[in-house]
Design an enzyme around this catalytic site. Structure first.
Site, PDB file in Angstrom:
ATOM      1  N   LYS A 171      32.266  52.829  93.998  1.00 29.51           N
ATOM      2  CA  LYS A 171      32.566  51.531  93.396  1.00 29.51           C
ATOM      3  C   LYS A 171      33.620  50.821  94.261  1.00 29.51           C
ATOM      4  CE  LYS A 171      36.498  52.552  90.402  1.00 29.51           C
ATOM      5  NZ  LYS A 171      37.438  51.579  90.956  1.00 29.51           N
ATOM      6  N   GLU A 239      47.772  53.508  83.294  1.00 25.10           N
ATOM      7  CA  GLU A 239      48.385  54.207  84.422  1.00 25.10           C
ATOM      8  C   GLU A 239      49.873  53.881  84.438  1.00 25.10           C
ATOM      9  OE1 GLU A 239      45.607  54.439  88.104  1.00 25.10           O
ATOM     10  OE2 GLU A 239      45.318  52.442  87.245  1.00 25.10           O
ATOM     11  N   HIS A 263      34.279  52.075  84.698  1.00 22.86           N
ATOM     12  CA  HIS A 263      34.714  53.209  83.883  1.00 22.86           C
ATOM     13  C   HIS A 263      34.641  52.923  82.382  1.00 22.86           C
ATOM     14  CE1 HIS A 263      35.860  54.803  87.626  1.00 22.86           C
ATOM     15  NE2 HIS A 263      37.129  54.459  87.643  1.00 22.86           N
ATOM     16  N   LYS A 361      48.237  48.870  84.608  1.00 21.27           N
ATOM     17  CA  LYS A 361      49.187  49.615  85.435  1.00 21.27           C
ATOM     18  C   LYS A 361      50.599  49.391  84.910  1.00 21.27           C
ATOM     19  CE  LYS A 361      46.404  49.730  89.644  1.00 21.27           C
ATOM     20  NZ  LYS A 361      46.193  51.185  89.567  1.00 21.27           N
TER      21      LYS A 361
END
Length: 510
Positions: A171, A239, A263, A361
């Site tokens: 990807k 994350e 995902h 993030k």
């Protein structure tokens, strides 16, 4: 020694013997990148160490380096030593070493691809790999067309009698629906659909596959896995890190393209799909495609989506910079580092149940999970004070880290009063199984060599995912303002919390 997977004497239903790939050559383009060093080469070694690779195996690296075979072998050796999951064994390494080759060159060099063909032909003869070749394109999508055309030009896509050729694509599969179709046109001009493997490493994770086992091997969950009992579903990939040194890739891509399109929409499909007739690749794809075809982002996109960009703050005990202060990022960048969308699935099972997807993030912690929240009981024969600490029932499937499943429900607090408090029943892989789960890339590389594709999304799934996400990206591109800022180490911008609050819900804090 276990028999190879293509041995006619072996019962394919016998799960006691591991699946072992037949002889083949694996060619990795972009072999000097982080993905190759940290994931691909260690995965190849771990497969060999676990007895999953045949003696007839060759590994070819292709990159712009002035290396000899022994130089590349040292690179592989160092990557394996640093990142492999299984202990280093000299006898395994020596066997792997015999099939390691390196071809220096650039993607536009005819001479380099002629050398690549000579190298593969030599391995076919020396290692008995029988014309079986897998080409792993660990390179930017902008280079796909050039590499594929060079493979065709130099006869590397021709199938020897009894052999096979396969191509593996990392990807992102395009940056929107149109580019995804163009990319597919390039690849499909030389490879048949069953020869194209689109890697989504999340689908190789043991815990993602366990979602299927949890649903379809246990009768207790199926009766409540629908809109009669589920109030909403939250799918989170958080994350705790920033973009690191990936500004060149990430800026202009953003969290939605990087994570949600692949995902998280795949996790949604696995969560919402109907039971397949079998776990063959075609059956799994059919059920996932039905879900994605029925899914869409509803209503006013300003209210059903949210985007953010992390600013300076504290990540644990460390003070960190904001996204716009990172090296290589345009100071005026509107790339989102936090993306959240609501997706509705218009079918009988899920009508009226919102699916909330978020990827971000610089969150307080690293976690990927799927959480089904259930409706409250229509009648609670308790006083309000009895249930002050009672939340909603939830089933949480933890993908990473601390892989497992948590069930949240109400229980009585010990004592004379009738007081109900939320408790958790927890299953952890590490506490229940002695064997460790294989790394996702081990499973996926082995599946490529076996030609087994249940965990690889096909082009139709890719296009359906872009159809869901494209309206969101177009809406965000039309906005004049920057993504809403959120402090590093917090759970995202206020607009994301407002998005759920409008529906009467709140984001989980895992």
């Amino acid at each position: 020694m276990p028999e190879y997977s293509d041995n006619p004497l072996r019962d394919p239903q016998d799960r006691r013997l591991p699946r072992i790939a037949g002889p083949c050559v694996l060619v990795i383009f972009g072999v000097t990148g982080d993905l190759s060093r940290k994931k691909l080469m260690p995965a190849v070694y771990d497969l060999a160490n676990r007895g999953m690779l045949p003696p007839g195996f060759g590994l070819v690296g292709f990159a712009r380096r002035d290396w000899k075979n022994q130089d590349f072998a040292q690179v592989v050796h160092d990557a394996v030593k640093e990142n492999s999951r299984t202990p280093f064994r000299e006898e395994v390494w020596e066997q792997l070493l015999e099939g390691i080759r390196f071809v220096p060159g650039t993607f536009d060099s005819d001479e380099s691809f002629s050398k690549l063909k000579e190298t593969i032909t030599e391995l076919d003869e020396a290692r008995g790999t029988g014309g079986n070749h897998a080409f792993y394109l660990s390179i930017p999508p902008s280079s796909f067309e050039l590499v594929v055309s060079q493979l065709k030009k130099h006869g590397l896509t021709k199938r020897d009698e009894g052999g096979w050729n396969r191509v593996v694509i990392e990807k992102p599969f395009g940056h929107d629906l149109e580019s995804a179709k163009e990319l597919n046109d390039v690849v499909s001009s030389l490879f048949e659909p069953h020869e194209v493997f689109r890697i989504d490493h999340y689908l190789g994770k043991e815990t993602v596959q366990n979602m299927l086992a949890l649903r379809f091997a246990n009768q207790m969950f199926e009766p409540i896995w629908n809109n009669h009992y589920v109030s909403h579903v939250q799918i989170t990939m958080a994350e705790d890190i920033g973009i690191g040194g990936r500004a060149g890739y990430y800026d202009g891509i953003g969290a939605a393209r990087d994570v949600i399109q692949n995902h998280l929409l795949q996790l949604l499909a696995l969560t919402a799909m109907e039971e397949p007739t079998s776990f063959e690749a075609s059956q799994l794809r059919t059920e996932k495609q039905k879900v994605l075809a029925a899914a869409h982002v509803p209503g006013n996109l300003s209210e059903t989506t949210a985007r953010g960009q992390y600013c300076a703050g504290w990540q644990g005990a460390e003070q960190v910079k904001g996204y716009l202060e990172a090296d290589g990022v345009d100071p005026g960048s509107t790339t989102e580092t936090y993306a959240a969308i609501r997706v509705d699935v218009d079918n009988r099972r899920w009508a009226g149940v919102p699916f909330y997807l978020r990827a971000a993030k610089r969150m307080p912690r690293r976690v990927t999970e799927v959480a089904l929240s259930f409706k409250r009981a229509p009648h609670l024969p308790f006083t309000a004070t009895d249930t002050e600490e009672l939340g909603t029932n939830a089933l949480v499937m933890r993908i990473q880290p601390d892989e497992g499943v948590t069930l949240r429900f109400g229980a009585k607090v010990p004592g004379t009063q009738m007081e109900i408090r939320e408790v958790s029943m927890d299953f952890a892989y590490g506490g229940s199984f002695t064997e460790s789960s294989p790394e996702a890339y081990e499973r996926l590389i082995l599946d490529v060599m076996l030609g087994d594709a249940p965990l690889f999304p096909q082009q139709q799934e890719v296009e359906l995912s872009w159809k869901i996400l494209d309206p969101v990206l177009e809406h965000w591109a039309s906005l004049d303002e920057q993504p809403q800022s959120y402090e590093s180490g917090t759970w995202g911008p206020q607009s994301a919390w407002d998005m759920l609050a409008r529906d009467g819900f709140a984001w989980r804090r895992p």
